[in-house]
Write a protein that holds these residues in place. Structure first.
Motif, PDB file in Angstrom:
ATOM      1  N   GLN A 140      -3.261  13.085  -2.197  1.00 24.04           N
ATOM      2  CA  GLN A 140      -4.027  13.803  -3.949  1.00 24.04           C
ATOM      3  C   GLN A 140      -4.091  14.934  -3.698  1.00 24.04           C
ATOM      4  O   GLN A 140      -4.539  15.645  -4.903  1.00 24.04           O
ATOM      5  CB  GLN A 140      -4.584  12.444  -3.704  1.00 24.04           C
ATOM      6  CG  GLN A 140      -4.542  11.086  -4.257  1.00 24.04           C
ATOM      7  CD  GLN A 140      -5.474  10.261  -4.091  1.00 24.04           C
ATOM      8  OE1 GLN A 140      -6.350   9.751  -3.914  1.00 24.04           O
ATOM      9  NE2 GLN A 140      -5.002   8.604  -4.605  1.00 24.04           N
ATOM     10  N   THR A 149       0.922  -0.887  -0.267  1.00 27.90           N
ATOM     11  CA  THR A 149      -0.079   0.037   0.082  1.00 27.90           C
ATOM     12  C   THR A 149       0.906   0.782  -0.218  1.00 27.90           C
ATOM     13  O   THR A 149       0.946   1.935  -0.648  1.00 27.90           O
ATOM     14  CB  THR A 149      -1.501  -0.030   1.102  1.00 27.90           C
ATOM     15  OG1 THR A 149      -1.534  -1.079   1.093  1.00 27.90           O
ATOM     16  CG2 THR A 149      -1.686   0.985   1.050  1.00 27.90           C
ATOM     17  N   GLU A 155      -3.071   4.764   4.130  1.00 27.81           N
ATOM     18  CA  GLU A 155      -4.360   4.893   3.562  1.00 27.81           C
ATOM     19  C   GLU A 155      -5.431   6.367   3.301  1.00 27.81           C
ATOM     20  O   GLU A 155      -4.941   7.272   2.685  1.00 27.81           O
ATOM     21  CB  GLU A 155      -5.150   3.741   3.557  1.00 27.81           C
ATOM     22  CG  GLU A 155      -4.630   2.125   3.188  1.00 27.81           C
ATOM     23  CD  GLU A 155      -6.051   1.424   3.078  1.00 27.81           C
ATOM     24  OE1 GLU A 155      -6.993   1.682   4.784  1.00 27.81           O
ATOM     25  OE2 GLU A 155      -6.128   0.292   2.718  1.00 27.81           O
ATOM     26  N   SER A 175       0.974   4.520  -3.304  1.00 23.16           N
ATOM     27  CA  SER A 175       0.581   5.424  -2.120  1.00 23.16           C
ATOM     28  C   SER A 175       1.116   6.719  -3.263  1.00 23.16           C
ATOM     29  O   SER A 175       2.098   6.144  -3.824  1.00 23.16           O
ATOM     30  CB  SER A 175       0.607   5.855  -1.421  1.00 23.16           C
ATOM     31  OG  SER A 175       1.869   5.789  -1.168  1.00 23.16           O
ATOM     32  N   ASN A 176       0.486   7.858  -2.322  1.00 24.67           N
ATOM     33  CA  ASN A 176       1.206   9.337  -3.748  1.00 24.67           C
ATOM     34  C   ASN A 176       2.223   9.908  -2.702  1.00 24.67           C
ATOM     35  O   ASN A 176       2.810  10.602  -3.077  1.00 24.67           O
ATOM     36  CB  ASN A 176       0.201  10.120  -4.158  1.00 24.67           C
ATOM     37  CG  ASN A 176      -0.370   9.399  -4.893  1.00 24.67           C
ATOM     38  OD1 ASN A 176      -0.240   8.610  -6.288  1.00 24.67           O
ATOM     39  ND2 ASN A 176      -2.241   9.450  -5.005  1.00 24.67           N
ATOM     40  N   ILE A 177       2.800   8.798  -1.328  1.00 26.49           N
ATOM     41  CA  ILE A 177       3.434   9.427  -0.156  1.00 26.49           C
ATOM     42  C   ILE A 177       4.923   9.728  -1.083  1.00 26.49           C
ATOM     43  O   ILE A 177       5.246   7.858  -1.879  1.00 26.49           O
ATOM     44  CB  ILE A 177       2.888   9.042   0.851  1.00 26.49           C
ATOM     45  CG1 ILE A 177       1.564   8.956   1.049  1.00 26.49           C
ATOM     46  CG2 ILE A 177       4.150   9.799   2.057  1.00 26.49           C
ATOM     47  CD1 ILE A 177       1.604   8.360   2.480  1.00 26.49           C
ATOM     48  N   ASN A 228      -2.529   8.613   2.081  1.00 24.98           N
ATOM     49  CA  ASN A 228      -3.191   8.584   0.368  1.00 24.98           C
ATOM     50  C   ASN A 228      -3.334   9.295   0.342  1.00 24.98           C
ATOM     51  O   ASN A 228      -3.323   9.894  -1.105  1.00 24.98           O
ATOM     52  CB  ASN A 228      -2.445   6.966   0.290  1.00 24.98           C
ATOM     53  CG  ASN A 228      -2.399   6.867  -1.530  1.00 24.98           C
ATOM     54  OD1 ASN A 228      -1.253   7.212  -2.201  1.00 24.98           O
ATOM     55  ND2 ASN A 228      -3.948   6.167  -1.804  1.00 24.98           N
ATOM     56  N   TYR A 263       7.145   8.308   4.569  1.00 19.94           N
ATOM     57  CA  TYR A 263       7.559   7.097   4.113  1.00 19.94           C
ATOM     58  C   TYR A 263       8.302   6.163   4.247  1.00 19.94           C
ATOM     59  O   TYR A 263       8.345   4.919   4.199  1.00 19.94           O
ATOM     60  CB  TYR A 263       7.741   7.376   2.593  1.00 19.94           C
ATOM     61  CG  TYR A 263       7.201   6.182   1.569  1.00 19.94           C
ATOM     62  CD1 TYR A 263       7.020   5.637   0.507  1.00 19.94           C
ATOM     63  CD2 TYR A 263       8.368   5.544   1.422  1.00 19.94           C
ATOM     64  CE1 TYR A 263       6.575   5.167  -0.556  1.00 19.94           C
ATOM     65  CE2 TYR A 263       9.125   4.779   0.633  1.00 19.94           C
ATOM     66  CZ  TYR A 263       8.207   4.426  -0.444  1.00 19.94           C
ATOM     67  OH  TYR A 263       7.689   3.579  -1.664  1.00 19.94           O
TER      68      TYR A 263
END
Length: 179
Positions: free
Chosen positions: A122, A52, A115, A56-58, A118, A65
């Motif tokens: 966004q 995950t 989650e 993710s966009n992290i 993330n 992270y």
């Protein structure tokens, strides 16, 4: 009285069976039951957190992270290399006393946090905010959260000021119409 005695016998018998299978009777933590398949569940939980996080966009250079990746990669390695729950717990306890059930619970909670973060990563406003607030890898998520809240307050103050100016302009226009 007999039912209480029978119940006690069943509890003792269950504890003896768990002991024979190498399971502890209790974690000693209210609300946290013993996980008979702890090794397998921990491996799955660590893999899920890592998957995950990776999807993710992290940003990978973000300190959160990197910290999460390091922790759960190490826990996964321990769970894969140790054959017994006791061995896993001993290896995990090098950083503090931790039971496998606690590690599983923490992984599940970490997954929920990844989650949630993330979703934040966004949000274009959030990304703009963190790019102006912090130097790479030096700001904590708390600092980012504070800056985000401050920016939201600034935007609200601007919107309130614009609304007040519009109301004053409307009142002035109305006053100009009256003789």
């Amino acid at each position: 009285m007999q039912s209480l005695a029978r119940r006690a016998v069943r509890v003792v018998a269950g504890t003896v069976q768990q002991h024979r299978r190498g399971l502890k009777a209790t974690t000693g933590i209210v609300g946290l039951p013993v996980e008979p398949e702890g090794r397998t569940v921990l491996i799955d939980a660590c893999r899920k957190v890592l998957r995950t996080l990776k999807a993710s966009n992290i940003p990978e250079d973000d300190s959160y992270y990197q910290d999460v990746w390091t922790i759960y990669h190490q826990r996964l390695e321990v769970a894969l290399n140790e054959e017994t729950i006791e061995g896993i717990e001993n290896a995990l306890s090098s950083a503090g006393n931790i039971q496998i059930e606690q590690a599983i619970d923490r992984a599940r909670k970490e997954l929920m946090l990844v989650e949630a973060l993330n979703e934040k990563f966004q949000d274009p406003k959030f990304l703009e905010l963190i790019s102006t607030v912090r130097e790479p890898r030096k700001a904590s998520l708390r600092t980012i959260g504070q800056a985000y809240a401050e920016r939201q307050a600034e935007l609200k103050a601007i919107a309130d000021a614009e609304a007040q100016a519009a109301a004053e302009a409307a009142a002035a226009a109305e006053a100009a119409k009256q003789p």
